[in-house]
Write a protein that holds these residues in place. Sequence first.
Motif, PDB file in Angstrom:
ATOM      1  N   LYS A 110      -3.413  -6.622  -3.571  1.00 21.87           N
ATOM      2  CA  LYS A 110      -1.966  -6.694  -3.302  1.00 21.87           C
ATOM      3  C   LYS A 110      -1.358  -5.294  -3.218  1.00 21.87           C
ATOM      4  CE  LYS A 110      -1.037 -11.245  -5.301  1.00 21.87           C
ATOM      5  NZ  LYS A 110      -0.861 -12.018  -4.127  1.00 21.87           N
ATOM      6  N   GLU A 111      -1.826  -4.396  -4.067  1.00 18.06           N
ATOM      7  CA  GLU A 111      -1.323  -3.017  -4.031  1.00 18.06           C
ATOM      8  C   GLU A 111      -1.886  -2.250  -2.833  1.00 18.06           C
ATOM      9  OE1 GLU A 111       1.191  -1.902  -5.739  1.00 18.06           O
ATOM     10  OE2 GLU A 111       1.275  -3.804  -6.832  1.00 18.06           O
ATOM     11  N   LEU A 112      -3.129  -2.536  -2.477  1.00 15.65           N
ATOM     12  CA  LEU A 112      -3.709  -1.894  -1.290  1.00 15.65           C
ATOM     13  C   LEU A 112      -2.904  -2.261  -0.040  1.00 15.65           C
ATOM     14  CD1 LEU A 112      -7.540  -2.347  -1.912  1.00 15.65           C
ATOM     15  CD2 LEU A 112      -6.309  -0.171  -1.743  1.00 15.65           C
ATOM     16  N   GLU A 113      -2.435  -3.491   0.009  1.00 17.65           N
ATOM     17  CA  GLU A 113      -1.640  -3.943   1.152  1.00 17.65           C
ATOM     18  C   GLU A 113      -0.335  -3.166   1.280  1.00 17.65           C
ATOM     19  OE1 GLU A 113      -1.451  -8.103   0.145  1.00 17.65           O
ATOM     20  OE2 GLU A 113      -3.237  -8.564   1.337  1.00 17.65           O
ATOM     21  N   LYS A 114       0.128  -2.568   0.194  1.00 16.86           N
ATOM     22  CA  LYS A 114       1.393  -1.821   0.189  1.00 16.86           C
ATOM     23  C   LYS A 114       1.188  -0.312   0.335  1.00 16.86           C
ATOM     24  CE  LYS A 114       3.114  -5.005  -3.329  1.00 16.86           C
ATOM     25  NZ  LYS A 114       3.564  -5.053  -4.731  1.00 16.86           N
ATOM     26  N   ILE A 115      -0.047   0.135   0.325  1.00  8.81           N
ATOM     27  CA  ILE A 115      -0.333   1.581   0.354  1.00  8.81           C
ATOM     28  C   ILE A 115       0.344   2.245   1.541  1.00  8.81           C
ATOM     29  CG2 ILE A 115      -2.194   3.246   0.902  1.00  8.81           C
ATOM     30  CD1 ILE A 115      -2.188   2.555  -2.034  1.00  8.81           C
ATOM     31  N   ASP A 116       0.931   3.383   1.273  1.00  7.70           N
ATOM     32  CA  ASP A 116       1.535   4.226   2.303  1.00  7.70           C
ATOM     33  C   ASP A 116       1.445   5.652   1.775  1.00  7.70           C
ATOM     34  OD1 ASP A 116       2.970   5.469   4.288  1.00  7.70           O
ATOM     35  OD2 ASP A 116       4.672   4.091   4.198  1.00  7.70           O
ATOM     36  N   MET A 117       0.432   6.365   2.220  1.00  7.05           N
ATOM     37  CA  MET A 117       0.215   7.722   1.720  1.00  7.05           C
ATOM     38  C   MET A 117      -0.425   8.586   2.800  1.00  7.05           C
ATOM     39  SD  MET A 117      -3.015   6.943  -0.844  1.00  7.05           S
ATOM     40  CE  MET A 117      -3.636   8.596  -1.054  1.00  7.05           C
ATOM     41  N   ASN A 118      -0.377   9.875   2.600  1.00  6.48           N
ATOM     42  CA  ASN A 118      -1.001  10.805   3.534  1.00  6.48           C
ATOM     43  C   ASN A 118      -2.399  11.154   3.053  1.00  6.48           C
ATOM     44  OD1 ASN A 118       1.205  11.098   5.345  1.00  6.48           O
ATOM     45  ND2 ASN A 118       2.232  12.308   3.791  1.00  6.48           N
ATOM     46  N   GLY A 119      -3.331  11.184   4.005  1.00  8.43           N
ATOM     47  CA  GLY A 119      -4.709  11.519   3.685  1.00  8.43           C
ATOM     48  C   GLY A 119      -5.275  12.491   4.696  1.00  8.43           C
ATOM     49  N   VAL A 120      -6.575  12.697   4.643  1.00 12.50           N
ATOM     50  CA  VAL A 120      -7.212  13.629   5.574  1.00 12.50           C
ATOM     51  C   VAL A 120      -7.276  13.062   6.991  1.00 12.50           C
ATOM     52  CG1 VAL A 120      -8.568  14.750   3.770  1.00 12.50           C
ATOM     53  CG2 VAL A 120      -9.591  12.918   5.088  1.00 12.50           C
ATOM     54  N   VAL A 121      -7.061  11.758   7.138  1.00 13.43           N
ATOM     55  CA  VAL A 121      -7.065  11.128   8.460  1.00 13.43           C
ATOM     56  C   VAL A 121      -5.651  10.894   8.990  1.00 13.43           C
ATOM     57  CG1 VAL A 121      -9.308  10.034   8.125  1.00 13.43           C
ATOM     58  CG2 VAL A 121      -7.225   8.779   7.532  1.00 13.43           C
ATOM     59  N   GLY A 122      -4.651  11.355   8.251  1.00 16.51           N
ATOM     60  CA  GLY A 122      -3.256  11.126   8.627  1.00 16.51           C
ATOM     61  C   GLY A 122      -2.610  10.161   7.643  1.00 16.51           C
ATOM     62  N   ARG A 123      -1.594   9.459   8.112  1.00 22.98           N
ATOM     63  CA  ARG A 123      -0.883   8.512   7.252  1.00 22.98           C
ATOM     64  C   ARG A 123      -1.730   7.253   7.074  1.00 22.98           C
ATOM     65  NH1 ARG A 123       5.144   6.132   8.429  1.00 22.98           N
ATOM     66  NH2 ARG A 123       5.353   4.905   6.517  1.00 22.98           N
ATOM     67  N   ILE A 124      -1.886   6.857   5.834  1.00 28.21           N
ATOM     68  CA  ILE A 124      -2.735   5.708   5.518  1.00 28.21           C
ATOM     69  C   ILE A 124      -1.871   4.503   5.185  1.00 28.21           C
ATOM     70  CG2 ILE A 124      -4.477   4.804   3.936  1.00 28.21           C
ATOM     71  CD1 ILE A 124      -5.403   7.738   3.578  1.00 28.21           C
ATOM     72  N   ARG A 125      -1.997   3.506   6.046  1.00 27.82           N
ATOM     73  CA  ARG A 125      -1.365   2.199   5.844  1.00 27.82           C
ATOM     74  C   ARG A 125      -2.328   1.167   6.421  1.00 27.82           C
ATOM     75  NH1 ARG A 125       3.454   1.670   9.068  1.00 27.82           N
ATOM     76  NH2 ARG A 125       2.415   3.058  10.491  1.00 27.82           N
ATOM     77  N   PHE A 126      -2.206  -0.057   5.947  1.00 27.99           N
ATOM     78  CA  PHE A 126      -3.112  -1.101   6.408  1.00 27.99           C
ATOM     79  C   PHE A 126      -2.351  -2.213   7.119  1.00 27.99           C
ATOM     80  CE2 PHE A 126      -5.233   0.915   2.800  1.00 27.99           C
ATOM     81  CZ  PHE A 126      -6.438   1.258   3.393  1.00 27.99           C
ATOM     82  N   SER A 127      -3.004  -2.809   8.107  1.00 27.15           N
ATOM     83  CA  SER A 127      -2.427  -3.941   8.833  1.00 27.15           C
ATOM     84  C   SER A 127      -2.547  -5.208   7.981  1.00 27.15           C
ATOM     85  CB  SER A 127      -3.181  -4.149  10.150  1.00 27.15           C
ATOM     86  OG  SER A 127      -4.503  -4.607   9.882  1.00 27.15           O
TER      87      SER A 127
END
Length: 189
Positions: free
Chosen positions: A128-145
């Motif tokens: 449930k928390e992974l579904e809400k992730i919004d952070m910057n990483g080495v690949v750019g902005r990390i969010r999930f569909s």
Amino acid sequence: FKIRLKKVIITLAFFDMPESGILIKQFHSICRKSLLAGIISPATPEYAWNATSGAVEKLLLLVLEPGPIPIKQIPRSVEFNKRYGEFWGEKARKKLSCHGAGCAYDAVYVLVKAMEKAGTKDADKVVKELEKIDMNGVVGRIRFSKEHQLIFGYDPKKSAIACIFQWKKPGVRVPVFPIAISEGDIELP
């Protein structure tokens, strides 16, 4: 040989085998007027310029997971490279492949953040928390569909990105696409 005879402008190649470094040298020696592009794993690490005696010059490479290439517009990729070199040594950093390292690095931070927010290691709560992730990483902005896939796009401030870089003298990997991270123009042979 047919490439040279037919005056091909661009050749797309997709190789993952270490032996494809030999192909690059052969291509460079017989097809100087054709642009080689694609996914050629042995040509992506920083040491590839020296390993091929510069035969990678003007080669365009698609990197599905930035990170091992420090991209100014993605500060975490620069940080990742620096830390990798400090921990494993510069020789290891220069051999860093563009397969998996960036995403693996990000995955640890994503998982830790989700577990901290969930306050537990319980899989359902962490998801449930992974579904809400919004952070910057080495690949750019990390969010999930909604399907739990990393969202890709063309701007690292909005999504994760793949990138294309071109080898240029004196052995520099220059990001050329997407435009949001471009540090130079594509040079033709």
